[in-house]
Design a protein around this motif. Sequence first.
Motif, PDB file in Angstrom:
ATOM      1  N   ASP A 254       0.827  -1.207   0.000  1.00 12.94           N
ATOM      2  CA  ASP A 254       0.000   0.000   0.000  1.00 12.94           C
ATOM      3  C   ASP A 254       0.865   1.262   0.000  1.00 12.94           C
ATOM      4  OD1 ASP A 254      -2.244  -1.648   0.108  1.00 12.94           O
ATOM      5  OD2 ASP A 254      -2.403  -1.509   2.292  1.00 12.94           O
TER       6      ASP A 254
ATOM      7  N   SER B 243       3.914   1.519  -1.180  1.00 15.01           N
ATOM      8  CA  SER B 243       4.510   1.624  -2.521  1.00 15.01           C
ATOM      9  C   SER B 243       3.535   2.232  -3.514  1.00 15.01           C
ATOM     10  CB  SER B 243       4.934   0.241  -3.024  1.00 15.01           C
ATOM     11  OG  SER B 243       5.953  -0.280  -2.245  1.00 15.01           O
ATOM     12  N   ASP B 244       2.289   1.781  -3.476  1.00 12.80           N
ATOM     13  CA  ASP B 244       1.272   2.336  -4.376  1.00 12.80           C
ATOM     14  C   ASP B 244       1.107   3.833  -4.157  1.00 12.80           C
ATOM     15  OD1 ASP B 244       0.757  -0.115  -5.555  1.00 12.80           O
ATOM     16  OD2 ASP B 244      -0.968  -0.551  -4.275  1.00 12.80           O
ATOM     17  N   SER B 245       1.132   4.240  -2.909  1.00 12.52           N
ATOM     18  CA  SER B 245       0.986   5.653  -2.582  1.00 12.52           C
ATOM     19  C   SER B 245       2.186   6.471  -3.052  1.00 12.52           C
ATOM     20  CB  SER B 245       0.805   5.812  -1.069  1.00 12.52           C
ATOM     21  OG  SER B 245       0.781   7.159  -0.705  1.00 12.52           O
TER      22      SER B 245
ATOM     23  N   VAL C 168       4.505   5.853  -5.481  1.00 10.48           N
ATOM     24  CA  VAL C 168       4.729   5.992  -6.931  1.00 10.48           C
ATOM     25  C   VAL C 168       3.752   6.957  -7.581  1.00 10.48           C
ATOM     26  CG1 VAL C 168       5.829   3.739  -7.175  1.00 10.48           C
ATOM     27  CG2 VAL C 168       3.379   3.934  -7.553  1.00 10.48           C
ATOM     28  N   ASP C 169       2.668   7.284  -6.907  1.00 11.43           N
ATOM     29  CA  ASP C 169       1.699   8.241  -7.444  1.00 11.43           C
ATOM     30  C   ASP C 169       2.011   9.695  -7.068  1.00 11.43           C
ATOM     31  OD1 ASP C 169       0.165   6.385  -8.810  1.00 11.43           O
ATOM     32  OD2 ASP C 169      -1.159   6.014  -7.098  1.00 11.43           O
ATOM     33  N   GLN C 170       3.035   9.904  -6.253  1.00 11.79           N
ATOM     34  CA  GLN C 170       3.389  11.251  -5.819  1.00 11.79           C
ATOM     35  C   GLN C 170       4.210  11.970  -6.892  1.00 11.79           C
ATOM     36  OE1 GLN C 170       2.122  12.501  -2.952  1.00 11.79           O
ATOM     37  NE2 GLN C 170       1.110  10.503  -2.805  1.00 11.79           N
ATOM     38  N   VAL C 171       4.090  13.289  -6.947  1.00 11.10           N
ATOM     39  CA  VAL C 171       4.831  14.068  -7.950  1.00 11.10           C
ATOM     40  C   VAL C 171       6.337  14.017  -7.721  1.00 11.10           C
ATOM     41  CG1 VAL C 171       2.909  15.615  -8.449  1.00 11.10           C
ATOM     42  CG2 VAL C 171       4.533  16.219  -6.670  1.00 11.10           C
TER      43      VAL C 171
ATOM     44  N   HIS D  18       9.096   0.920  -6.777  1.00 12.47           N
ATOM     45  CA  HIS D  18       8.248   0.695  -7.950  1.00 12.47           C
ATOM     46  C   HIS D  18       7.905  -0.787  -8.119  1.00 12.47           C
ATOM     47  CE1 HIS D  18       7.413   0.000 -12.239  1.00 12.47           C
ATOM     48  NE2 HIS D  18       6.769   1.147 -12.139  1.00 12.47           N
TER      49      HIS D  18
ATOM     50  N   SER E 128       4.962  -1.871  -6.178  1.00 17.38           N
ATOM     51  CA  SER E 128       3.714  -1.148  -6.426  1.00 17.38           C
ATOM     52  C   SER E 128       2.882  -1.854  -7.494  1.00 17.38           C
ATOM     53  CB  SER E 128       4.008   0.282  -6.881  1.00 17.38           C
ATOM     54  OG  SER E 128       4.438   0.293  -8.232  1.00 17.38           O
ATOM     55  N   SER E 129       1.646  -1.428  -7.611  1.00 14.73           N
ATOM     56  CA  SER E 129       0.764  -1.999  -8.628  1.00 14.73           C
ATOM     57  C   SER E 129       1.144  -1.540 -10.035  1.00 14.73           C
ATOM     58  CB  SER E 129      -0.692  -1.628  -8.324  1.00 14.73           C
ATOM     59  OG  SER E 129      -0.842  -0.227  -8.296  1.00 14.73           O
ATOM     60  N   LYS E 130       2.034  -0.565 -10.158  1.00 14.22           N
ATOM     61  CA  LYS E 130       2.470  -0.087 -11.471  1.00 14.22           C
ATOM     62  C   LYS E 130       3.555  -0.969 -12.088  1.00 14.22           C
ATOM     63  CE  LYS E 130       1.004   4.577 -11.012  1.00 14.22           C
ATOM     64  NZ  LYS E 130       1.120   5.897 -11.515  1.00 14.22           N
TER      65      LYS E 130
END
Length: 76
Positions: free
Chosen positions: A17, A19-21, A23-26, A41, A44-46
């Motif tokens: 969770d 990691s998912d958060s 990788v979505d940060q700027v 990465h 993460s889900s990406k």
Amino acid sequence: MARGKRFKTHKHRQYFDISDSLVDQVFFRDPTYSYGERYIHDRSSKAAIRAKSTGSPGSWIKTSTAALITFVVNNI
């Protein structure tokens, strides 16, 4: 910045969770930027294939330190 949840109830799963958060940060750099970004990465889900291991608190400290040191050295 991310913070984990209560370990007693969320165990190591919380690292996926986090990691998912992250990788979505700027501020998150490309996974090819450093070992640290690649490690995050990959959990993460990406990721094309998500890592099976969430890592441990020690591996996350090493990872975040590697990401920070790479960033600082590249910007000096």
